[in-house]
Design an enzyme around this catalytic site. Structure first.
Site, short mmCIF file in Angstrom:
data_model
loop_
_atom_site.label_atom_id
_atom_site.label_comp_id
_atom_site.label_asym_id
_atom_site.label_seq_id
_atom_site.Cartn_x
_atom_site.Cartn_y
_atom_site.Cartn_z
N GLY A 60 -12.59 -4.10 1.04
CA GLY A 60 -13.96 -3.62 1.16
C GLY A 60 -14.35 -2.69 0.02
O GLY A 60 -15.46 -2.76 -0.51
N ARG B 268 0.82 -1.22 0.00
CA ARG B 268 0.00 0.00 0.00
C ARG B 268 0.85 1.27 0.00
O ARG B 268 0.46 2.28 -0.57
CB ARG B 268 -0.94 0.00 1.20
CG ARG B 268 -2.11 -0.92 0.97
CD ARG B 268 -3.08 -0.86 2.11
NE ARG B 268 -4.38 -1.35 1.70
CZ ARG B 268 -5.42 -1.51 2.52
NH1 ARG B 268 -5.28 -1.20 3.79
NH2 ARG B 268 -6.56 -1.96 2.07
#
Ligand code: ADP
Ligand code: MG
Length: 403
Positions: free
Chosen positions: A382, A45
């Site tokens: 998500g 990330r």
């Protein structure tokens, strides 16, 4: 009506605005996994945000302020969730000094003092109680330290927090970073301008968490592969006795509906023909491969069997676009990871455009060493799920739009 993906691709990106001499605030997602000693175990990330940060450095931003959350602190300082470790890794990856800011209001003047190439990292934004409440006053305060807002936190773009959503009300120029654009382009390639046949591979623990996704994409795909505990509910719907396997009794009717809708839409459905079953997940003594119809009393299905791996592999081998969300079994345990890992390899080896959405699925692909061999792996579990469900993600909603 345009699709959610088309809407989100219509936002302005960093390339569409002039940032020179401006205070740029970048909302990144540095919520990286750490071990018990707080060592970062996967910095994907952080790496994913580097193009956006470097672009701002190269294009003479007055100052660059990075904002992220990390873990789940409860709206107050908690040493466990401090970003000190993240700062260190970021400095190494950027190959430059990063200045840590504990209190952004106190450091406001410093951020406003133009000094080319200055990069600041704010301490965990979730230490502020206003962040997750999307508090207007807090959003306004945060907005006051920048001229340009860049959202590059795809992994948090399904949240309506101050730094991902509320802040846009108080900044004139707000655009998407390169990671956000890359994520949208990847999903667009898979769903808006795809090369058929498109196969959706779903798995994971529950049908209830994936049902909106199924309903949303069923009309767009050609083939549907179902594995994991999710397929237990479908097998139950076919009348098989799943014994102690994890399945959702309340969703058996839903499974029947999905099968009917698939049939009406001309979507071919593939379910496991054999399963790996065990007497216990934690301390397995007896592990067997059985036909899907023959799960024994007290046993539970924990992975797809070898015949199913072969069947699913043939299907993905004949696909030109593959979207994968959800592991085929309890991949976290070595004994039950084979089905997921073998299918990962089959997907990686196919000539298709291959995209992974879903946090656990991305982790599984990583664990079996196939990450490099996929076309795209989403950085948002998500968020990618909600995107596939057809939603416009809040992180994109209020950004400036191209003409
Ligand atoms: P993703 O994060 O990729 O969207 P999910 O969170 O939906 O995936 O599902 C992943 C979880 O599903 C994993 O923790 C895995 O152990 C579990 N799972 C998969 N198959 C089974 C099974 N047969 N029985 C119990 N749990 C399963
Ligand atoms: Mg998950």
């Amino acid at each position: 009506m345009i699709s959610n993906i088309k809407y989100m691709s219509g936002v302005k990106s960093l390339k569409d605005v002039d940032i020179s001499g401006k205070r740029v605030l970048i909302r990144v997602d540095f919520n990286v996994p750490v071990d018990s000693h707080n060592n970062i175990t996967d910095d994907r990330r952080i790496r994913a945000a580097l193009p956006t940060i470097n672009y701002c450095i190269d294009h003479n931003a007055c100052s660059i302020t990075l904002v992220t959350h990390f873990g789940r602190p409860k709206g107050a300082y908690d040493e466990k969730y401090s970003l000190v470790h993240v700062k260190k890794r970021l400095e190494r990856l950027l190959n430059k000094n990063v200045e840590f800011i504990d209190d952004f209001e106190k450091s406001k003047d410093e951020i406003a003092t133009c000094s080319l190439e200055r990069v600041f990292l704010l301490e965990n934004i979730r230490f502020h109680p206003g962040e997750q409440k999307n508090d207007r006053e807090f959003s306004k305060k945060l907005a006051s330290i920048c001229d340009i807002y860049v959202n590059d936190a795809f992994g948090t773009s399904h949240r309506e927090d101050s730094s991902t959503f509320g802040i846009t009300e108080f900044v004139d120029t707000k655009v998407a970073g390169f990671l956000m654009m890359r994520e949208i382009e990847a999903f667009s390639k898979a769903l808006e301008v795809p090369v058929h046949p498109i196969t959706l591979v779903v798995g994971g623990a529950k049908i209830s968490t994936k049902i909106t996704l199924l309903e949303s994409v069923l009309k767009k795909i050609d083939k549907l592969i179902i594995g994991g505990a999710m397929s237990n509910t479908f097998l139950k719907a076919l009348g098989y006795d799943m014994k102690s396997s994890l399945y959702e009794a309340d969703y058996v009717d839903t499974a029947i509906q999905v099968l009917n809708e698939a049939k009406n839409s001309g979507v071919k459905v593939y379910l496991p023909v054999d399963l790996v079953v065990t007497d216990s997940i934690e301390q397995p003594i007896d592990i067997k491969v059985v036909p899907a119809q023959d799960v024994m009393d007290t046993f539970m299905a924990v992975d797809i069997g070898p015949a199913t791996v072969k069947l699913f592999s043939e299907v993905v081998g004949l696909s030109n676009t593959i979207i994968w969300n959800g592991p085929m079994g309890i991949y976290e345990s070595d004994k039950f990871s084979k089905g997921t890992f073998k299918l990962a390899t089959a997907i990686a080896d196919s000539y298709a455009y291959t995209i992974v959405g879903g946090g656990d699925t991305a982790d599984a692909v990583d664990r079996c060493g196939e990450s490099e061999n996929f076309s795209f792996i989403s950085t948002g579990g998500g968020a990618s799920l909600e995107l596939l469900e057809g939603k416009i993600l809040p992180g994109f909603k209020n950004l400036d739009r191209k003409e």
